[in-house]
Design a protein around this motif. Structure first.
Motif: not given
Length: 135
Positions: A31-32, A100-103, A110-112, A114, A127, A129
């Motif tokens: 999920q990246t 990176r998908v967090r959820r 939610v995605v973080d 960098d 981040r 949403c």
């Protein structure tokens, strides 16, 4: 989802083309997703400075988060909210945004993200949403 489909979505937007965005890689299982913003005069804060405009970096973060979810879910998602923390100026370099998908929930994702320059220095953190309800 294939890279050809994602590249087609990316190429389908004049704004994304203006930013010089290119798909570098994606991994559905991890999920990246990684997008490249190609440096050039259209992304400069002011002519001849060699410094990215902050809005370009913010757009890169939002789009990378969106495309990470598209790669996982298979459809476009609207942005609910996103934040950016600028850590240092980006100068004379392509930028890489690693999302990176967090959820990837039923209604919200939610995605973080960098953002680093070509020498690997961290430029910004983000981040996002996104609404994930298929519609």
């Amino acid at each position: 989802m294939t890279s050809e489909i994602l590249e087609g979505f990316l190429a389908g937007s004049p704004f994304q083309g203006l930013l010089g965005l290119r798909l570098e890689s994606f991994d559905v299982n991890a999920q990246t997703l990684t997008l490249r913003s190609v440096f050039g005069p259209l992304v400069e804060r002011a002519t001849g400075t060699g410094q990215y405009h902050g809005g370009v970096i913010a757009s890169l973060i939002d789009i990378a988060g969106d495309f990470a979810l598209i790669a996982v879910l298979g459809y476009g998602v609207p942005t609910i909210n996103f934040r950016v923390d600028y850590l240092r100026p980006a100068m004379h370099s392509d930028l890489l945004a690693v999302a990176r998908v967090r959820r990837a929930g039923r209604t919200v994702g939610v995605v973080d993200i960098d953002v680093a320059d070509s020498s690997g220095r961290l430029i910004a953190l983000g981040r996002g949403c996104y609404g994930t309800q298929a519609g």
